[in-house]
Design an enzyme around this catalytic site. Structure first.
Site, mmCIF file in Angstrom:
data_model
loop_
_atom_site.group_PDB
_atom_site.id
_atom_site.type_symbol
_atom_site.label_atom_id
_atom_site.label_comp_id
_atom_site.label_asym_id
_atom_site.label_seq_id
_atom_site.Cartn_x
_atom_site.Cartn_y
_atom_site.Cartn_z
ATOM 1 N N VAL A 41 0.830 -1.204 0.000
ATOM 2 C CA VAL A 41 0.000 0.000 0.000
ATOM 3 C C VAL A 41 0.869 1.260 0.000
ATOM 4 O O VAL A 41 0.701 2.138 -0.850
ATOM 5 C CB VAL A 41 -0.951 -0.024 1.228
ATOM 6 C CG1 VAL A 41 -1.668 1.303 1.392
ATOM 7 C CG2 VAL A 41 -1.956 -1.156 1.090
ATOM 8 N N PHE A 94 -7.754 0.588 -2.747
ATOM 9 C CA PHE A 94 -8.481 -0.472 -3.444
ATOM 10 C C PHE A 94 -7.635 -1.210 -4.479
ATOM 11 O O PHE A 94 -8.173 -1.911 -5.335
ATOM 12 C CB PHE A 94 -9.745 0.097 -4.105
ATOM 13 C CG PHE A 94 -10.731 0.611 -3.099
ATOM 14 C CD1 PHE A 94 -11.585 -0.260 -2.448
ATOM 15 C CD2 PHE A 94 -10.765 1.955 -2.772
ATOM 16 C CE1 PHE A 94 -12.478 0.202 -1.479
ATOM 17 C CE2 PHE A 94 -11.648 2.440 -1.807
ATOM 18 C CZ PHE A 94 -12.505 1.566 -1.169
ATOM 19 N N CYS A 107 -5.895 -9.924 1.870
ATOM 20 C CA CYS A 107 -7.025 -9.027 2.147
ATOM 21 C C CYS A 107 -8.353 -9.724 2.423
ATOM 22 O O CYS A 107 -8.920 -9.561 3.498
ATOM 23 C CB CYS A 107 -7.177 -8.057 0.988
ATOM 24 S SG CYS A 107 -5.635 -7.232 0.614
#
Ligand code: UGA
Length: 457
Positions: free
Chosen positions: A12, A153, A261
């Protein structure tokens, strides 16, 4: 343009940092892992991600991207600090927020000018409120600091594209100041921005991921029923996909979802619901279906073969999906230990995942071999399992299984082959939610004779 610091240079953080630099911001990436920072300074990304190295090197050379372990300096200079540290799953399903807490305290004790702190990590609803309170409790200087939620996302393997061409950017803020600043930071991306409250933003992330997990588990559930009633899940999915309300994506039945995730975020939302006295029955069902799905082919094969003892088992694909070297929650990690326990000799092929798998299952301790080509795994094998749909695996011709394997018995967790093709090639083929192709010439006794031969060898 803003001075942005990004802390936690994993998937991320790194992708966010590189993409912020790409649109013109001045970015400093901070991590406590010195080895990682040194690697990044040399232009090497610690994660396997298409296009990331190039973009990173380009922005580093242009002076818009820096890497450091010195968080003091990085936080002091920043207009905004993005937090991308991990929130690993704890045994009870809740998220471990200790890394976020550590970073929040360091920020509070360091910053010397007004600063927006943005949480990108996936965190349970209400965490942003707590982080803001925590920062205010420990704040050393008299500056304005607010916390905003900006969930991520991106999917592994398509991370750069998912960021630069995101379907939407979610910003969760509880003040005009924070909202305007985040809007300005994202302006150069020229993408749709959805502005909501902090708690809604936090919930959007879980609701979106868990919906996709639910969609996959639903298709896996229907697939298992298809097998029992003589239907074909791929035809069923195709028929469903034309309805725009359903859509064509994430309809692939298979060996279950994995990764860092979906498994974590389904369990975390289930936990959050329980904490609030509510039972989230749909998400619970998605988790149960997925747990069972991961070993469905192993169980079928165990039933068909009676024993794996002494058999050569080809395992094609170790990572949780193609285009990543990530093994987290991969179906291979459920199935390979079962095969090894049962006495199988495993020959595993994966284009990038073998090194990571080897760390957990070294050849020196287990009856496992990592091979460079799928053919080496298939040669003389008694049975083959396909766990990941890598292009290199999809390229294997149906006849190759017939030619190379001792007994061409294939369990495909990714529905790669048309049934007819395997039938024509004389392969005994089992997949997910489709009719099995049994091979009458392939007698159980052949396999057991092989097993005896191997034992006596
Ligand atoms: C997922 C989401 O897709 C991202 O939007 C999100 O940002 C990310 O989690 C995250 O929370 O960080 P990722 O885990 O990288 O991304 O991978 P996906 O491509 O979503 O695949 C997840 C799993 O679902 C894989 O094991 C894949 O094989 C499986 N899957 C996917 C299916 O079994 N069937 C499908 O039709 C699609």
């Amino acid at each position: 343009m803003f001075k942005i610091s990004v802390v936690g240079i994993g998937y991320v953080g790194l992708v966010a940092g590189v993409c912020f630099a790409e649109v013109g911001h001045q970015v400093t990436c901070v991590d406590i892992d010195e080895q990682r920072i040194n690697m990044l300074k040399q232009g090497m990304s610690p994660i396997y991600e298409a296009g990331l190295d190039d973009l990173m090197q380009k922005n580093y050379a242009a002076g818009r991207l820096k890497f450091t372990t010195d968080y003091n300096k990085a936080y002091k200079e920043a207009d905004a600090i993005f937090i991308g540290v991990g929130t690993p799953e704890q045994p009870d399903g809740s998220a471990n927020l200790s890394y976020i807490a550590t970073v929040a305290r360091q920020i509070a004790e360091t910053i010397e000018k007004d600063c927006l702190v943005v949480v990108k990590s996936t965190v349970p609803v209400g965490t942003n409120d707590k982080v803001e309170q925590f920062i205010h409790d420990f704040l050393t200087n008299d500056v304005r600091v607010e916390v905003a939620s900006n969930p991520e996302f991106l999917a592994q393997g398509t991370a750069v594209r998912d960021t630069l061409e995101a379907a939407r950017i979610i910003i969760g803020t509880d003040s005009k100041w924070a909202k305007e600043m985040l809007m300005k930071i994202y302006e150069p991306f020229n993408l749709p921005i959805v502005s909501v409250s902090r708690r809604s933003a936090e919930m959007i992330k879980y609701a979106a991921n868990d919906f996709l997990a639910l969609k996959i588990s639903y298709m896996n559930d229907i697939a298992n029923l298809c097998e029992l009633v003589g239907a074909d899940i791929q035809d069923v999915a195709r028929g469903m996909s034309f309805d725009e309300r359903i859509g064509s994506k994430f309809l692939n039945a298979g060996i279950g979802y994995g990764g860092s995730c979906f498994p974590k975020d389904t369990k975390a939302l289930d936990y959050l619901a329980r904490q609030n006295g509510y039972e989230l029955r749909t998400v619970k069902a998605a988790i149960t279906v997925n747990d069972d799905q991961k070993t469905i082919l192993y169980r079928k094969a165990a039933n068909r073969l009676i024993t794996f003892d002494g058999l050569k088992v080809a395992v094609l694909g170790l990572t949780f999906k193609p285009e990543t070297d990530d093994l987290r929650e991969a179906p291979s990690l459920e199935n390979v230990p079962l095969l090894l326990e049962q006495g199988a000799r495993v020959y595993a092929y994966d284009p990038v995942g073998s090194d990571n798998f080897r760390l957990k299952y070294p050849e020196s301790e287990y009856k496992i071999n990592y091979v460079d080509k799928p053919e080496e795994a298939l040669s003389g094998a008694n049975v083959c399992f396909i766990f990941t749909e890598w292009e290199q695996i999809k390229a294997i011709k149906a006849e190759t299984f017939q030619k190379l394997m001792r007994t061409p018995l294939v369990y495909d967790g990714r529905n790669i082959y048309p049934i007819q093709e395997m039938q024509d090639a004389g392969v005994e083929y089992y997949s997910i939610g489709r009719q099995a192709v049994e091979n009458k010439d392939l007698k159980l006794s052949n396999i057991h004779n092989t097993s005896h031969r191997l034992h006596s060898a």
